[in-house]
Write an enzyme that holds these catalytic residues in place. Structure first.
Site, mmCIF file in Angstrom:
data_model
loop_
_atom_site.group_PDB
_atom_site.id
_atom_site.type_symbol
_atom_site.label_atom_id
_atom_site.label_comp_id
_atom_site.label_asym_id
_atom_site.label_seq_id
_atom_site.Cartn_x
_atom_site.Cartn_y
_atom_site.Cartn_z
ATOM 1 N N PRO A 2 41.545 -13.579 6.161
ATOM 2 C CA PRO A 2 42.680 -13.080 5.561
ATOM 3 C C PRO A 2 43.952 -13.129 6.529
ATOM 4 C CG PRO A 2 41.002 -11.850 4.799
ATOM 5 C CD PRO A 2 40.570 -12.504 6.175
ATOM 6 N N GLU A 3 45.068 -13.366 6.090
ATOM 7 C CA GLU A 3 46.182 -13.092 7.022
ATOM 8 C C GLU A 3 47.216 -12.276 6.277
ATOM 9 O OE1 GLU A 3 48.236 -15.751 9.430
ATOM 10 O OE2 GLU A 3 46.530 -17.227 9.679
ATOM 11 N N HIS A 108 25.733 -7.909 -0.658
ATOM 12 C CA HIS A 108 26.654 -7.591 0.220
ATOM 13 C C HIS A 108 27.853 -6.888 -0.116
ATOM 14 C CE1 HIS A 108 25.191 -11.118 2.397
ATOM 15 N NE2 HIS A 108 25.353 -11.982 1.176
ATOM 16 N N ARG A 127 29.827 -11.315 5.971
ATOM 17 C CA ARG A 127 29.833 -11.416 7.309
ATOM 18 C C ARG A 127 30.086 -10.084 8.356
ATOM 19 N NH1 ARG A 127 32.469 -16.669 9.653
ATOM 20 N NH2 ARG A 127 31.531 -15.959 11.401
#
Ligand SMILES: [Zn+2]
Length: 294
Positions: A2-3, A108, A127
């Site tokens: 994500p930016e 998750h 992740r």
């Protein structure tokens, strides 16, 4: 990853859900994410009201009435879903269909905040490169992740004069200088590539070449304008494309269609028709048009 625009969009989605609400309970399904959770994390959040939510660089920050600040970084794959009762509540554009498991019980779904009003906020991160921390607000400026970071690219301090001051004598390539978080906070690879193309500036030129003895090259003004424009456009588009964001590793679907150079190696430049090239700078791919960008 994500930016800034994606983080801003997520923050704006959470803001009306969290602000003013009291956290009734916290479930941590692991000992940490990228780092261990802070000591007594759940206990220090429980019973406290979220007074404000904001973004700094790529961090989401939540102020609590305990005087502490919760810091969240989404890492590579971190996402939030909001559940009301047993159903996932569709908060307009901010609900990720593919994020949390049913009822926030997926493998998750690592952190669940339940608010006093019954709403559950589920943090999902396959992740586990995300970060959560909690510290006194008075220590925020000196925090290891927040201390020393540069100005906000959408804030008032980000200007051609500011960049000129920071670029003076800097032999680093322009792209590397823009990615330096100590200079500008939260600018990432995608938006730097795009802004440089729009500004007609080569990612390879030395940053200091845009600085004159007592002033700056007028193209630095263009660069600042284009950085602001592209981030603003991406934030505007982000609201309607977050579902795609889950699949595209940071480039929100609809906005991705508008990229002029990013990930377009071998394609024709929309401006001049010549071929977009890729080169590697500081281990990251740079996409640019050598004809338009000098
Ligand atoms: Zn071109």
């Amino acid at each position: 990853m994500p930016e800034l625009p994606e983080v801003e969009t997520v923050m704006r989605g959470l803001k009306p859900v969290l602000e003013g609400q009291r956290i009734a309970s916290v479930v941590l399904r692991r000992a940490g994410l990228r780092f261990p959770f802070p000591e007594q994390f759940a206990e220090r959040l429980t019973g406290h009201r979220v007074t404000a939510l904001w973004r700094r660089a790529k961090y989401i920050l939540a102020g609590l009435d305990s005087g502490e600040v919760m810091l969240i970084h989404l890492g590579m794959t971190g996402r939030f879903s909001v559940f009301s009762g047993e159903e996932a509540r569709n908060l307009g554009e901010f609900y990720f269909e593919t994020a949390a498991g049913p009822s926030g019980q997926g493998p998750h779904d690592h952190v669940v905040l339940t608010l006093e009003n019954g709403t559950r906020i589920v943090y999902t991160d396959p992740r586990r490169f995300g970060v959560m921390d909690l510290f006194p607000a008075t220590e925020a400026a000196a925090h290891k992740l927040l201390g020393g970071i540069g100005v906000e690219p959408l804030g008032n301090e980000f200007s051609a004069d500011y960049l000129a001051e920071r670029f003076r004598g800097k032999a680093a390539p322009l792209k590397a200088a823009l990615l330096d978080q100590h200079i500008v906070a939260g600018l990432g690879n995608i938006y730097v590539c795009e802004a440089l193309h729009r500004a007609g500036l080569s990612p390879r030129r030395k940053a200091m070449t845009l600085v004159k003895k007592k002033s700056h090259d007028p193209r630095l003004e263009d660069l600042v304008r284009h950085v602001r424009e592209i981030l603003t456009e991406a934030i505007t588009a982000g609201g309607s494309t977050l579902q795609d964001f889950a699949h595209t590793d940071g480039a929100s679907g609809d906005f991705q269609q508008r990229f002029r150079v990013y990930d377009r190696e071998g394609e024709a430049c929309v401006t001049c028709g010549m071929t977009i090239e890729r080169l590697v700078q500081s281990g990251r791919s740079t996409f640019y048009c050598r004809h338009c960008q000098k």
